[in-house]
Design a protein around this motif. Structure first.
Motif, mmCIF file in Angstrom:
data_model
loop_
_atom_site.group_PDB
_atom_site.id
_atom_site.type_symbol
_atom_site.label_atom_id
_atom_site.label_comp_id
_atom_site.label_asym_id
_atom_site.label_seq_id
_atom_site.Cartn_x
_atom_site.Cartn_y
_atom_site.Cartn_z
ATOM 1 N N GLU A 10 -9.414 2.111 7.167
ATOM 2 C CA GLU A 10 -8.545 0.923 6.970
ATOM 3 C C GLU A 10 -7.761 0.251 8.322
ATOM 4 O O GLU A 10 -7.893 -0.887 8.548
ATOM 5 C CB GLU A 10 -7.851 0.905 5.940
ATOM 6 C CG GLU A 10 -7.977 1.615 4.500
ATOM 7 C CD GLU A 10 -7.200 1.956 3.578
ATOM 8 O OE1 GLU A 10 -5.991 2.274 3.824
ATOM 9 O OE2 GLU A 10 -7.585 1.984 2.219
ATOM 10 N N ARG A 32 0.790 -1.160 -0.261
ATOM 11 C CA ARG A 32 0.061 -0.086 0.175
ATOM 12 C C ARG A 32 0.839 1.102 -0.157
ATOM 13 O O ARG A 32 0.226 2.704 0.194
ATOM 14 C CB ARG A 32 -0.927 -0.052 1.430
ATOM 15 C CG ARG A 32 -2.064 -0.958 1.341
ATOM 16 C CD ARG A 32 -2.958 -1.133 2.401
ATOM 17 N NE ARG A 32 -3.955 -1.984 2.248
ATOM 18 C CZ ARG A 32 -4.807 -2.210 3.358
ATOM 19 N NH1 ARG A 32 -4.780 -1.364 4.345
ATOM 20 N NH2 ARG A 32 -5.793 -3.287 3.290
ATOM 21 N N ASP A 40 -8.743 -3.684 9.571
ATOM 22 C CA ASP A 40 -7.767 -4.332 9.695
ATOM 23 C C ASP A 40 -7.002 -4.943 10.963
ATOM 24 O O ASP A 40 -6.937 -6.178 11.097
ATOM 25 C CB ASP A 40 -6.505 -3.881 8.649
ATOM 26 C CG ASP A 40 -6.694 -3.748 7.306
ATOM 27 O OD1 ASP A 40 -7.616 -4.435 6.905
ATOM 28 O OD2 ASP A 40 -5.979 -3.185 6.565
ATOM 29 N N GLU A 45 -1.213 2.260 7.284
ATOM 30 C CA GLU A 45 -2.593 2.879 7.769
ATOM 31 C C GLU A 45 -2.089 3.970 8.820
ATOM 32 O O GLU A 45 -2.510 5.025 8.713
ATOM 33 C CB GLU A 45 -3.360 2.051 8.309
ATOM 34 C CG GLU A 45 -4.228 1.083 7.635
ATOM 35 C CD GLU A 45 -3.360 -0.194 7.478
ATOM 36 O OE1 GLU A 45 -2.268 -0.352 7.989
ATOM 37 O OE2 GLU A 45 -3.943 -1.156 6.687
#
Length: 235
Positions: free
Chosen positions: A146, A74, A150, A78
């Motif tokens: 997110e 990603r 997660d 996050e």
């Protein structure tokens, strides 16, 4: 996860300014472009435009570049994404304060301090602060959703995702509480106060600097909490 969640409340208090103090500031600026008058509240459109602009830029350009350095699918984790958003929120409030400083300087130069009238500085100068707020929103709110989805226990994902949205309402309450305290302490002894009925007499810039300072302290606390956070093992 709770300390990470709590730091989102201060960000939401900053986000709440888009529909409160940003509008008040815009009402005391020149809203005319030719024969067209711009409603101050309509500038929140630029926050939406900013989100539409930054989402594809983030996914298509920033993430591939970051992936080469972080080796993460990603690009940023996050927690890193949320941290970037908190940093941008500090810049956003600083930009709003700078615009207000210039507006008050112009009011003084034109002898408009005692008059509750708009100062001849274009409301379009507010666009950068709305645009920055949109960029911060893309990083913080999406990263927050997110993160909670997660990292929460498998059986509590819906609940934890809902908790992340709770920061928005608590941020509005915090914004009102800060405004109440500022009004109380700055109007003692018959003083005009930072946020008076006539903003040309007040110091809305001080209020924006206060929020920028709180955002900066919040970012430091967040950085400490994020650095000590242990990621959940993939289930």
């Amino acid at each position: 996860m709770f300390p990470i969640w709590a730091t989102g409340i201060v960000f939401s208090a900053v986000y709440a300014q888009m529909s409160t103090m940003f509008v008040e500031q815009g009402m005391m600026m020149d809203t005319k472009i030719g024969s067209f008058t711009i409603p101050p509240a309509s500038l929140s459109t630029f926050d939406v435009i900013s989100v539409i602009f930054w989402v594809p830029i983030y996914d298509r350009i920033i993430v591939p570049i970051a992936r080469k350095f972080t080796r993460k699918e990603r690009g940023f984790s996050e927690l890193q994404r949320m941290g970037i958003g908190l940093f941008i929120s500090v810049i956003c409030m600083s930009a709003a304060a700078v615009v207000e400083i210039r507006r008050l300087q112009l009011a003084k130069e034109l002898d408009l301090v005692d008059k509750q009238v708009a100062v001849p500085i274009s409301i379009l100068w507010q666009i950068p602060q709305y645009f920055l707020l949109g960029a911060a929103e893309v990083c913080t709110f999406i990263g927050q959703l997110e993160f909670f989805y997660d990292q929460s226990p498998d059986a509590m994902r819906s609940l934890c995702s809902a908790l992340s949205l709770l920061t928005t309402s608590l941020g509005n309450y915090l914004s009102s509480f800060i405004l109440t305290l500022v009004t109380y302490f700055t109007t003692k002894g018959g003083q005009i106060g930072w946020i008076s009925d006539n903003l040309n007499e007040g110091h809305l810039d001080y209020f924006f600097w206060l929020l920028a300072g709180l955002s900066f302290l919040n970012m430091l606390v967040y950085t400490l909490c994020a650095s000590r956070y242990k990621q959940k093992k993939a289930s």
